[in-house]
Design a protein around this motif. Structure first.
Motif, PDB file in Angstrom:
ATOM      1  N   ARG A 190      33.876  33.273  30.186  1.00  9.24           N
ATOM      2  CA  ARG A 190      32.552  33.872  29.987  1.00  9.24           C
ATOM      3  C   ARG A 190      31.767  33.909  31.299  1.00  9.24           C
ATOM      4  O   ARG A 190      31.022  34.841  31.570  1.00  9.24           O
ATOM      5  CB  ARG A 190      31.764  33.110  28.914  1.00  9.24           C
ATOM      6  N   SER A 191      31.940  32.872  32.133  1.00  4.89           N
ATOM      7  CA  SER A 191      31.188  32.856  33.390  1.00  4.89           C
ATOM      8  C   SER A 191      31.798  33.805  34.421  1.00  4.89           C
ATOM      9  O   SER A 191      31.105  34.330  35.287  1.00  4.89           O
ATOM     10  CB  SER A 191      31.078  31.432  33.947  1.00  4.89           C
ATOM     11  N   LEU A 192      33.108  34.048  34.310  1.00  7.43           N
ATOM     12  CA  LEU A 192      33.756  34.948  35.289  1.00  7.43           C
ATOM     13  C   LEU A 192      33.625  36.424  34.915  1.00  7.43           C
ATOM     14  O   LEU A 192      33.616  37.285  35.792  1.00  7.43           O
ATOM     15  CB  LEU A 192      35.253  34.601  35.398  1.00  7.43           C
ATOM     16  N   ALA A 193      33.525  36.706  33.607  1.00  3.31           N
ATOM     17  CA  ALA A 193      33.591  38.103  33.153  1.00  3.31           C
ATOM     18  C   ALA A 193      32.566  39.027  33.834  1.00  3.31           C
ATOM     19  O   ALA A 193      32.938  40.104  34.309  1.00  3.31           O
ATOM     20  CB  ALA A 193      33.461  38.159  31.637  1.00  3.31           C
ATOM     21  N   PRO A 194      31.276  38.648  33.915  1.00  4.55           N
ATOM     22  CA  PRO A 194      30.318  39.561  34.559  1.00  4.55           C
ATOM     23  C   PRO A 194      30.665  39.815  36.033  1.00  4.55           C
ATOM     24  O   PRO A 194      30.533  40.939  36.533  1.00  4.55           O
ATOM     25  CB  PRO A 194      28.983  38.826  34.458  1.00  4.55           C
ATOM     26  N   THR A 195      31.151  38.770  36.700  1.00  5.78           N
ATOM     27  CA  THR A 195      31.535  38.903  38.112  1.00  5.78           C
ATOM     28  C   THR A 195      32.667  39.903  38.266  1.00  5.78           C
ATOM     29  O   THR A 195      32.658  40.767  39.139  1.00  5.78           O
ATOM     30  CB  THR A 195      31.993  37.527  38.649  1.00  5.78           C
ATOM     31  N   VAL A 196      33.634  39.782  37.373  1.00  6.93           N
ATOM     32  CA  VAL A 196      34.795  40.666  37.405  1.00  6.93           C
ATOM     33  C   VAL A 196      34.376  42.110  37.111  1.00  6.93           C
ATOM     34  O   VAL A 196      34.838  43.064  37.764  1.00  6.93           O
ATOM     35  CB  VAL A 196      35.846  40.141  36.399  1.00  6.93           C
ATOM     36  N   GLY A 197      33.450  42.284  36.179  1.00  7.94           N
ATOM     37  CA  GLY A 197      32.930  43.623  35.861  1.00  7.94           C
ATOM     38  C   GLY A 197      32.205  44.231  37.053  1.00  7.94           C
ATOM     39  O   GLY A 197      32.370  45.421  37.374  1.00  7.94           O
ATOM     40  N   PHE A 198      31.415  43.408  37.732  1.00  8.03           N
ATOM     41  CA  PHE A 198      30.676  43.838  38.914  1.00  8.03           C
ATOM     42  C   PHE A 198      31.664  44.335  39.980  1.00  8.03           C
ATOM     43  O   PHE A 198      31.503  45.425  40.557  1.00  8.03           O
ATOM     44  CB  PHE A 198      29.868  42.642  39.443  1.00  8.03           C
ATOM     45  N   LEU A 199      32.712  43.551  40.173  1.00  6.65           N
ATOM     46  CA  LEU A 199      33.722  43.927  41.173  1.00  6.65           C
ATOM     47  C   LEU A 199      34.351  45.275  40.811  1.00  6.65           C
ATOM     48  O   LEU A 199      34.509  46.152  41.669  1.00  6.65           O
ATOM     49  CB  LEU A 199      34.810  42.852  41.271  1.00  6.65           C
ATOM     50  N   GLY A 200      34.673  45.446  39.533  1.00 13.02           N
ATOM     51  CA  GLY A 200      35.270  46.707  39.068  1.00 13.02           C
ATOM     52  C   GLY A 200      34.379  47.893  39.416  1.00 13.02           C
ATOM     53  O   GLY A 200      34.850  48.923  39.940  1.00 13.02           O
ATOM     54  N   ALA A 201      33.068  47.747  39.173  1.00 10.36           N
ATOM     55  CA  ALA A 201      32.130  48.847  39.444  1.00 10.36           C
ATOM     56  C   ALA A 201      32.052  49.141  40.945  1.00 10.36           C
ATOM     57  O   ALA A 201      31.990  50.304  41.359  1.00 10.36           O
ATOM     58  CB  ALA A 201      30.756  48.490  38.896  1.00 10.36           C
ATOM     59  N   VAL A 202      32.074  48.082  41.767  1.00 14.49           N
ATOM     60  CA  VAL A 202      32.002  48.285  43.228  1.00 14.49           C
ATOM     61  C   VAL A 202      33.262  48.980  43.748  1.00 14.49           C
ATOM     62  O   VAL A 202      33.191  49.847  44.619  1.00 14.49           O
ATOM     63  CB  VAL A 202      31.759  46.935  43.964  1.00 14.49           C
ATOM     64  N   LEU A 203      34.427  48.625  43.172  1.00 16.14           N
ATOM     65  CA  LEU A 203      35.684  49.273  43.584  1.00 16.14           C
ATOM     66  C   LEU A 203      35.634  50.774  43.284  1.00 16.14           C
ATOM     67  O   LEU A 203      36.036  51.605  44.105  1.00 16.14           O
ATOM     68  CB  LEU A 203      36.884  48.636  42.864  1.00 16.14           C
ATOM     69  N   VAL A 204      35.101  51.112  42.103  1.00 15.71           N
ATOM     70  CA  VAL A 204      34.982  52.532  41.733  1.00 15.71           C
ATOM     71  C   VAL A 204      34.028  53.247  42.691  1.00 15.71           C
ATOM     72  O   VAL A 204      34.304  54.354  43.182  1.00 15.71           O
ATOM     73  CB  VAL A 204      34.481  52.660  40.269  1.00 15.71           C
ATOM     74  N   LEU A 205      32.901  52.597  42.966  1.00 17.44           N
ATOM     75  CA  LEU A 205      31.890  53.178  43.847  1.00 17.44           C
ATOM     76  C   LEU A 205      32.483  53.485  45.230  1.00 17.44           C
ATOM     77  O   LEU A 205      32.302  54.588  45.777  1.00 17.44           O
ATOM     78  CB  LEU A 205      30.739  52.169  43.977  1.00 17.44           C
ATOM     79  N   ALA A 206      33.215  52.526  45.789  1.00 17.68           N
ATOM     80  CA  ALA A 206      33.796  52.698  47.127  1.00 17.68           C
ATOM     81  C   ALA A 206      34.813  53.834  47.123  1.00 17.68           C
ATOM     82  O   ALA A 206      34.830  54.685  48.022  1.00 17.68           O
ATOM     83  CB  ALA A 206      34.454  51.394  47.573  1.00 17.68           C
ATOM     84  N   ASN A 207      35.639  53.868  46.086  1.00  9.87           N
ATOM     85  CA  ASN A 207      36.654  54.896  45.980  1.00  9.87           C
ATOM     86  C   ASN A 207      36.035  56.293  45.897  1.00  9.87           C
ATOM     87  O   ASN A 207      36.512  57.244  46.521  1.00  9.87           O
ATOM     88  CB  ASN A 207      37.500  54.615  44.733  1.00  9.87           C
TER      89      ASN A 207
END
Lengths: 180, 416
Positions: free
Chosen positions: B57-74
């Protein structure tokens, strides 16, 4: 008599000086070869950084393959430009990959009369260190004669740095050995 | 299961997880070993279900944030932002290698800070490589600047590095406060890298680039504007108590829709760039490290790192973090260390980041990873390109680590 075999080491930033020096100093009918090495350390460093990310994100992109393609194209164009400048469009072109200094030494191991190399260290004055790491290795290890050129204007003799503790005292006009 | 046995099993599974992530046998996703490893630890009771749930539960938001940043950069890449930056660096340098290096430093530091180190390594470095080749200059200083700054310049914002995102959620800092505290350390790290690289590569920064074919490409205004608004969104959402991940998500959506309509990319590619297997890997890795932490190593780590915010404590924490990052890679190092210092306040958490972010320049991929990577090279019959690589790391990492930690100590006193 067989034509002299001259290998010109073509490096980005200094290659024009080497080509010009070869043209000025060797007969036009010499057997010229142009040598370029793509340093594998650079492509591998970029690749290693990507491995450090655990290959995350951006699926389908293979960084290293892109680097090698770009590096090959650039090397081919550079050697073509060097051959044109030399006035020998049909000069042998050697495109190698690996550790730069070792590949250069290996390439001139047999049957080469002269290797033409540019200084690439501090070129604002005469004196150390006018050779970069790879160039120093090649000059130290090449098993043939090496022609070392200043790729652009040669600094004047007055540019040699003064000794650290002031100039040495001038020698006496003549010595008497009868003091003892 | 006895604790020693549980600990041994968890450590072995961590090694297998990291090994698989680096070697990627047959191109399989890194989650292929990580997820079953976490599952096995759960099944055997090495990691209690309750603890696993809390960690996930504590990691999930962080992982979601990373996913969004990867999409943004791409998407920024698909709009041509990186290609435009390359042409701008080429023309701005006027062919002078030292000017080009300065521009590469500026662009790599900003890209790393705003779009994460992944963007610098995967998207910017190839552009820099191509730019240098087009100018017919030597690639080495500029490529090494990118790989070094991807680590050293990833201190500024929570989005700059996955480790920062982990610390961001652990520390409870706001986005603005994180950035304000890390601004000075970030600048100091970039400054030290500049001084060392400029000297180290003096003999490669020679000649004059051939600029006659260089034409600056038009800046993709839409993508650049969305990126700036997204950056502002990080600060605003965080100030309002909303996760900045939503700003990243909004930015990604605004870029994605027109990009798909204009055939710059496809829905499939956008979906792939979220990289679900990698996000699953991070979650699973977090669980494996948690299991290791629970069975003794956590107590050892807590014992090893001091809790204070004095300069001495911060330096010890940064050095321990840097060493650990080189032994087991920075991601598991951060997962292991952050819980140990989270209770001690902002200073120790940020000191961990300095260690795990700047430390990897010593061996690039952490020594375990380096070992495996070198084995792959040997298998391919290639020579090991390690000499210059490691020499540069040895020259930059210690001074960066020390000066940046001193800067953090000053910053904590000024920003509070």
């Amino acid at each position: 008599m067989a034509a002299m075999r001259i290998v010109i080491w073509v490096v980005e930033g200094t290659w024009q000086g080497c080509v010009d020096a070869a043209m000025q100093n060797f007969p036009a009918d010499s057997d010229f070869s142009l040598l370029h090495v793509t340093d594998s350390e650079v492509t591998e460093a970029a690749d290693a950084a990507a491995i450090g990310l655990f290959g995350r994100g951006f699926p389908g992109r293979k960084p290293n393959r892109r680097y090698e393609g770009v590096a090959d194209d650039e090397a081919a164009q550079l050697l073509a430009a060097a051959a044109e400048r030399l006035g020998h469009p049909d000069a042998t072109q050697l495109r190698l990959h690996g550790r730069t200094e070792r590949e250069v030494v290996r390439a001139v191991a047999e049957g080469v009369d002269v290797l033409v190399v540019a200084r690439d260290g501090d070129r604002s004055r005469l004196g150390p260190r006018s050779l970069g790491h790879a160039t120093r290795f090649v000059v130290d290890h090449a098993p043939c004669a090496v022609m070392l050129v200043w790729p652009d204007e040669t600094p004047g003799i007055e540019s040699i740095p003064a000794p650290k503790h002031g100039p040495p005292p001038p020698p006496p006009p003549h010595r008497h050995h009868d003091e003892a | 299961m006895p604790s020693a046995l549980a600990e041994t099993l968890a450590v072995l599974l961590l090694v297998a997880t990291l090994g698989c992530a680096i070697v990627r046998p047959r191109g399989l996703p890194e989650a292929v070993v990580a997820v079953p490893a976490a599952g096995l630890l759960l099944l055997l009771g090495v990691l209690p279900l309750g603890q696993a749930g809390t960690e996930a539960r504590s990691l999930a938001p962080t992982v979601g944030f990373l996913g969004a940043v990867l999409v943004l950069a791409n998407l920024c890449d698909r709009y041509g932002l990186f290609a435009a930056a390359g042409s701008w660096m080429a023309s701005g340098s006027r062919g002078r290698p030292v000017s080009l290096l300065a521009l590469v430093f500026a662009v790599a530091s900003l890209v790393t800070a705003v779009l994460s180190l992944d963007a610098t390594v995967v998207l910017l470095t190839p552009v820099v490589f191509a730019t240098v080749a087009r100018l017919r200059l030597r690639a080495k200083p500029h490529v090494y600047a990118c790989t070094h700054l991807a680590n050293s310049a990833s201190l500024l914002l929570p989005v700059s590095n996955l480790t920062n995102l982990l610390a961001f959620s652990a520390s409870g800092l706001s986005f603005a406060r994180f950035g304000a505290t890390m601004a000075l350390p970030w600048l100091v790290a970039i400054g030290v890298e500049w001084v060392v690289l400029r000297r180290f590569f003096a003999s490669d920064l020679v000649g004059h680039g051939e600029t006659k074919d260089v034409k600056p490409l038009p800046v993709p205004v839409f993508a650049a504007a969305v990126l700036v608004m997204t950056l502002a969104g990080f600060f605003v959402t965080s100030a309002l108590g909303v996760s900045p991940a939503f700003a990243a998500l909004a930015g990604a959506m605004i870029l994605a829709v027109p990009a798909v309509v204009q055939h710059r990319t496809t829905v499939r590619e956008v979906a792939l760039s979220i990289d679900i297997p990698f996000l699953a890997f991070v979650l699973a890795l977090g669980l494996v490290v948690k299991a290791i932490s629970l069975h003794g190593l956590g107590a050892v780590v807590t014992h090893l790192v001091p809790g204070g915010s004095g300069l001495g404590s911060l330096l010890v924490i940064a050095v321990v973090a840097a060493v650990l990052a080189n032994v087991i890679n920075n991601l598991p190092a951060a997962l292991l260390l952050l819980p140990a210092v989270a209770g001690a306040g902002t200073g120790p958490v940020l000191a961990v980041l300095i260690g795990v972010n700047t430390g990897p320049n010593l061996t690039y991929v952490g020594s375990l990873a380096t070992l495996l990577w070198r084995r792959i090279l040997i298998r391919r019959g290639e020579e090991l390109p390690i000499g210059e690589f490691l020499r540069l790391g040895a020259l930059t990492v210690p001074p960066v680590l020390i000066t940046t930690t001193v800067a953090l100590w000053i910053s904590l006193r000024v920003v509070g």
